[in-house]
Design a protein around this motif. Sequence first.
Motif, PDB file in Angstrom:
ATOM      1  N   ASN A  44     -42.558 117.581 -49.944  1.00 38.95           N
ATOM      2  CA  ASN A  44     -43.328 116.417 -49.470  1.00 38.95           C
ATOM      3  C   ASN A  44     -42.459 115.492 -48.633  1.00 38.95           C
ATOM      4  O   ASN A  44     -42.840 115.055 -47.539  1.00 38.95           O
ATOM      5  CB  ASN A  44     -43.880 115.614 -50.650  1.00 38.95           C
ATOM      6  N   ALA A  52     -42.799 114.713 -44.673  1.00 38.95           N
ATOM      7  CA  ALA A  52     -43.099 113.332 -44.284  1.00 38.95           C
ATOM      8  C   ALA A  52     -42.058 112.819 -43.294  1.00 38.95           C
ATOM      9  O   ALA A  52     -42.393 112.115 -42.328  1.00 38.95           O
ATOM     10  CB  ALA A  52     -43.145 112.434 -45.515  1.00 38.95           C
ATOM     11  N   GLY A  65     -44.978 122.097 -51.060  1.00 45.99           N
ATOM     12  CA  GLY A  65     -44.948 120.647 -50.868  1.00 45.99           C
ATOM     13  C   GLY A  65     -45.065 120.286 -49.399  1.00 45.99           C
ATOM     14  O   GLY A  65     -45.778 119.347 -49.023  1.00 45.99           O
ATOM     15  N   THR A  91     -48.644 120.845 -48.246  1.00 47.75           N
ATOM     16  CA  THR A  91     -49.547 119.803 -48.742  1.00 47.75           C
ATOM     17  C   THR A  91     -49.503 118.569 -47.856  1.00 47.75           C
ATOM     18  O   THR A  91     -50.544 118.018 -47.467  1.00 47.75           O
ATOM     19  CB  THR A  91     -49.183 119.413 -50.185  1.00 47.75           C
ATOM     20  N   THR A  92     -48.301 118.119 -47.520  1.00 49.06           N
ATOM     21  CA  THR A  92     -48.167 116.941 -46.664  1.00 49.06           C
ATOM     22  C   THR A  92     -48.714 117.214 -45.269  1.00 49.06           C
ATOM     23  O   THR A  92     -49.386 116.357 -44.678  1.00 49.06           O
ATOM     24  CB  THR A  92     -46.690 116.513 -46.579  1.00 49.06           C
ATOM     25  N   ARG A 143     -52.468 117.091 -45.367  1.00 50.05           N
ATOM     26  CA  ARG A 143     -52.936 115.704 -45.509  1.00 50.05           C
ATOM     27  C   ARG A 143     -52.906 114.993 -44.165  1.00 50.05           C
ATOM     28  O   ARG A 143     -53.818 114.219 -43.845  1.00 50.05           O
ATOM     29  CB  ARG A 143     -52.066 114.953 -46.518  1.00 50.05           C
ATOM     30  N   ARG A 144     -51.886 115.242 -43.363  1.00 51.78           N
ATOM     31  CA  ARG A 144     -51.785 114.600 -42.057  1.00 51.78           C
ATOM     32  C   ARG A 144     -52.814 115.162 -41.079  1.00 51.78           C
ATOM     33  O   ARG A 144     -53.302 114.446 -40.206  1.00 51.78           O
ATOM     34  CB  ARG A 144     -50.369 114.783 -41.491  1.00 51.78           C
ATOM     35  N   SER A 176     -57.526 119.251 -49.101  1.00 53.74           N
ATOM     36  CA  SER A 176     -56.152 119.485 -49.502  1.00 53.74           C
ATOM     37  C   SER A 176     -55.998 120.982 -49.739  1.00 53.74           C
ATOM     38  O   SER A 176     -56.827 121.585 -50.424  1.00 53.74           O
ATOM     39  CB  SER A 176     -55.811 118.717 -50.779  1.00 53.74           C
TER      40      SER A 176
END
Length: 243
Positions: free
Chosen positions: A70, A74, A129, A132-133, A136-137, A144
């Motif tokens: 994540n 990010a 991870g 997933t990020t 989301r973006r 998800s």
Amino acid sequence: MKQNLLQKYAILLLCMSAGMADVIGYLGLGHVLTANMTGNIVLLGIAIARAQEFVVLRSLLALLGFIAGNAIAAHMIGHVKTKNGWSPRVTAVLTVESILLLLFAILMITPLAGQFSTLLIVLLGIAMGMQTTAARRIGIAGISTTVLTNNLAAVVEDAVSIFHRMKHVNVRSLANSLSADSYLRAGAVVIYLGGVILAALLFHHIPMVAVWIPVLVVAGVTLQARIAAWGKGEHLESDADKH
């Protein structure tokens, strides 16, 4: 329009790869979940209560790997946004994920896979991870790729909305009026389950094939994104940057 449709197919394929990764982790790495952290934290809590140190270690490694993934994603994406949510930086994250999954698959098929089990858990956790990020973006239909509970809740909410509207329109009109996002959210749940079933069947009979499918799926999505250059030239400042 075609590009948007391809992106929707891509997000569904990422859902499938996450479902398969969870099965591979659970069946091949000592009953640990590397994509679904809700389930993994439940397993971690049970293991702590039962003083199962080895299970605690594996679940904790998966959780830490996921968090690291994540954070890495990010950092790579930053605050850059595009009109459709799929920026070149998102594609870069999926590229790194593809490399991690490739390394995982190579190690998984070696005779020494058992000795690398902790490393394999961390690698798969980081990859999931990051995915997933990235998902989301991208923000397609609020899907998800790793949190099935979130997707299932959205489908149920869509179903309740449909039930209320059935009192006022006929079935055919209702089907035509449903948003593409509603179908997509339902598809995400179905394809996640399909990935789980496929991985379970393959891992039982031909496990060396099962570990390569998530690699090919994510790599294929990444390659298509690079070819189409999704989000190129559409960078927008985030709300945080504006203030």
